[in-house]
Design a protein around this motif. Structure first.
Motif, PDB file in Angstrom:
ATOM      1  N   ASP A  69       0.823  -1.222   0.000  1.00 54.84           N
ATOM      2  CA  ASP A  69       0.000   0.000   0.000  1.00 54.84           C
ATOM      3  C   ASP A  69       0.851   1.263   0.000  1.00 54.84           C
ATOM      4  N   SER A  70       2.070   1.187   0.520  1.00 53.98           N
ATOM      5  CA  SER A  70       2.942   2.361   0.596  1.00 53.98           C
ATOM      6  C   SER A  70       3.530   2.750  -0.772  1.00 53.98           C
ATOM      7  N   ALA A  71       3.504   1.816  -1.736  1.00 54.06           N
ATOM      8  CA  ALA A  71       4.065   2.106  -3.063  1.00 54.06           C
ATOM      9  C   ALA A  71       3.154   3.070  -3.798  1.00 54.06           C
ATOM     10  N   ARG A  72       3.762   4.012  -4.493  1.00 47.30           N
ATOM     11  CA  ARG A  72       3.008   4.974  -5.304  1.00 47.30           C
ATOM     12  C   ARG A  72       2.860   4.468  -6.738  1.00 47.30           C
ATOM     13  N   ALA A  73       3.809   3.622  -7.196  1.00 42.31           N
ATOM     14  CA  ALA A  73       3.741   2.999  -8.519  1.00 42.31           C
ATOM     15  C   ALA A  73       4.089   1.522  -8.391  1.00 42.31           C
ATOM     16  N   CYS A  74       3.393   0.717  -9.177  1.00 41.96           N
ATOM     17  CA  CYS A  74       3.632  -0.728  -9.157  1.00 41.96           C
ATOM     18  C   CYS A  74       3.860  -1.212 -10.582  1.00 41.96           C
ATOM     19  N   VAL A  75       4.762  -2.183 -10.725  1.00 42.75           N
ATOM     20  CA  VAL A  75       5.049  -2.774 -12.031  1.00 42.75           C
ATOM     21  C   VAL A  75       4.954  -4.287 -11.887  1.00 42.75           C
ATOM     22  N   SER A  82       1.478  -1.700 -15.336  1.00 42.31           N
ATOM     23  CA  SER A  82       1.893  -0.797 -14.268  1.00 42.31           C
ATOM     24  C   SER A  82       0.705   0.076 -13.911  1.00 42.31           C
ATOM     25  N   TRP A  83       0.699   0.581 -12.690  1.00 38.33           N
ATOM     26  CA  TRP A  83      -0.360   1.469 -12.248  1.00 38.33           C
ATOM     27  C   TRP A  83       0.150   2.382 -11.151  1.00 38.33           C
ATOM     28  N   LEU A  84      -0.590   3.450 -10.935  1.00 39.16           N
ATOM     29  CA  LEU A  84      -0.307   4.369  -9.840  1.00 39.16           C
ATOM     30  C   LEU A  84      -1.345   4.115  -8.765  1.00 39.16           C
ATOM     31  N   GLN A  85      -0.940   4.299  -7.535  1.00 37.26           N
ATOM     32  CA  GLN A  85      -1.884   4.084  -6.446  1.00 37.26           C
ATOM     33  C   GLN A  85      -1.573   5.036  -5.301  1.00 37.26           C
ATOM     34  N   GLY A  88      -2.782   2.193  -1.422  1.00 34.76           N
ATOM     35  CA  GLY A  88      -3.275   0.911  -1.900  1.00 34.76           C
ATOM     36  C   GLY A  88      -4.450   1.002  -2.860  1.00 34.76           C
ATOM     37  N   GLU A  89      -5.028   2.174  -3.068  1.00 32.67           N
ATOM     38  CA  GLU A  89      -6.141   2.345  -4.000  1.00 32.67           C
ATOM     39  C   GLU A  89      -5.585   2.816  -5.344  1.00 32.67           C
ATOM     40  N   ILE A  90      -5.920   2.130  -6.429  1.00 34.87           N
ATOM     41  CA  ILE A  90      -5.420   2.477  -7.749  1.00 34.87           C
ATOM     42  C   ILE A  90      -6.005   3.821  -8.177  1.00 34.87           C
ATOM     43  N   THR A  91      -5.122   4.734  -8.565  1.00 32.75           N
ATOM     44  CA  THR A  91      -5.537   6.062  -9.021  1.00 32.75           C
ATOM     45  C   THR A  91      -5.391   6.216 -10.532  1.00 32.75           C
ATOM     46  N   TYR A  92      -4.601   5.365 -11.162  1.00 32.08           N
ATOM     47  CA  TYR A  92      -4.438   5.405 -12.612  1.00 32.08           C
ATOM     48  C   TYR A  92      -3.930   4.066 -13.099  1.00 32.08           C
ATOM     49  N   GLY A  93      -4.566   3.555 -14.144  1.00 29.17           N
ATOM     50  CA  GLY A  93      -4.131   2.313 -14.738  1.00 29.17           C
ATOM     51  C   GLY A  93      -5.054   1.174 -14.362  1.00 29.17           C
ATOM     52  N   GLY A 176      11.367  10.556  -4.185  1.00 26.70           N
ATOM     53  CA  GLY A 176      11.079   9.913  -2.894  1.00 26.70           C
ATOM     54  C   GLY A 176       9.921   8.954  -2.918  1.00 26.70           C
ATOM     55  N   SER A 177       9.113   8.970  -3.979  1.00 29.28           N
ATOM     56  CA  SER A 177       7.967   8.052  -4.086  1.00 29.28           C
ATOM     57  C   SER A 177       8.461   6.617  -4.156  1.00 29.28           C
TER      58      SER A 177
END
Length: 182
Positions: A69-75, A82-85, A88-93, A176-177
Motif C-alpha cells: 500500500d505504501s508504493a506509489r507505482a507498481c510494475v 503498471s499502475w499508480l496508487q 493501496g487504491e489504484i488512481t491510474y491504470g 522519494g515516491s
C-alpha cells in the motif's frame, strides 16, 4: 407698424440664432439617424475541449502483497502492467508497459524489488545508447527509469510507457515516491 420686409437687427439675431439651433438639431438628427447600433461584441472563442481521459484496455490490476500500500507505482513484469496508487487504491491504470528482459538480445532484466524515485528528467537522453528517454523517472540503480518508449520491444532494463502514460507518471511521481517492481 413694421413692414414684413423690414428686419431689425434684433429680429435678425433671433432668426440667426433659431436657424443655428435648427441646423444643429437637424445635423444631430442626421447623425443620430446615420449612426448604426453598435455591432454585438464577438462571442469569445470557444475553449478547447480537453481530450478524454485515456481508457485502459489492460485487465484490472491485481491486489497483491507484492505491491505494498505504501508504493506509489507498481510494475507487474510478468503481465507487463503498471499502475499508480495511493494508500493501496489504484488512481491510474493499469497501463501496458514493456520492461527489460534477459530473454531478448540487447536487453537487461528490469530489477525487481522496492525502490524510491531518485531523480527525474523530462528531456533525458541515454548516455549509454544515445536514445531519447522522454519523461524519465529514475528509481533503481544503473539508470533504471520509467520513460516513454516502445511497448513492442524490450527495453535496456527500464520500464517503457506510452507517451501519454510516461507524461502522467512523470507528473504523478515526486522524488522519494516508492516504486514496487515484481
Amino acid at each position: 407698424m413694421a413692414s414684413p420686409l423690414r428686419i431689425t437687427s434684433s429680429r435678425l439675431q433671433r432668426q440667426t440664432c433659431w436657424a443655428a439651433i435648427a441646423a444643429l438639431a437637424l445635423l444631430s438628427g442626421w447623425v443620430l439617424l446615420d449612426s448604426r447600433a453598435p455591432e454585438p461584441a464577438a462571442a469569445p472563442a470557444p475553449r478547447p475541449v480537453p481530450p478524454p481521459a485515456p481508457v485502459s484496455t489492460a485487465p484490472p490490476a491485481p491486489r497483491t502483497a507484492l505491491c505494498p500500500d505504501s508504493a506509489r507505482a507498481c510494475v507487474d513484469e510478468e503481465r507487463r502492467l503498471s499502475w499508480l496508487q495511493h494508500h493501496g487504491e489504484i488512481t491510474y491504470g493499469p497501463v501496458r508497459v514493456m520492461p527489460g528482459t534477459d530473454a531478448a538480445p540487447d536487453s537487461v532484466a528490469t530489477p525487481r524489488g522496492l525502490f524510491r524515485v531518485e531523480w527525474k528528467d523530462a528531456d533525458h537522453v541515454s548516455g549509454e545508447f544515445g536514445d531519447p528517454m522522454n519523461h524519465s523517472v529514475f528509481f533503481a540503480p544503473g539508470g533504471i527509469a520509467f520513460h516513454e518508449g516502445s511497448l513492442d520491444a524490450p527495453s535496456h532494463g527500464c520500464v517503457h510507457l506510452s507517451a501519454v502514460d510516461a507524461a502522467l507518471f512523470f507528473d504523478a511521481l515526486p522524488v522519494g515516491s516508492e516504486v514496487a517492481v515484481f
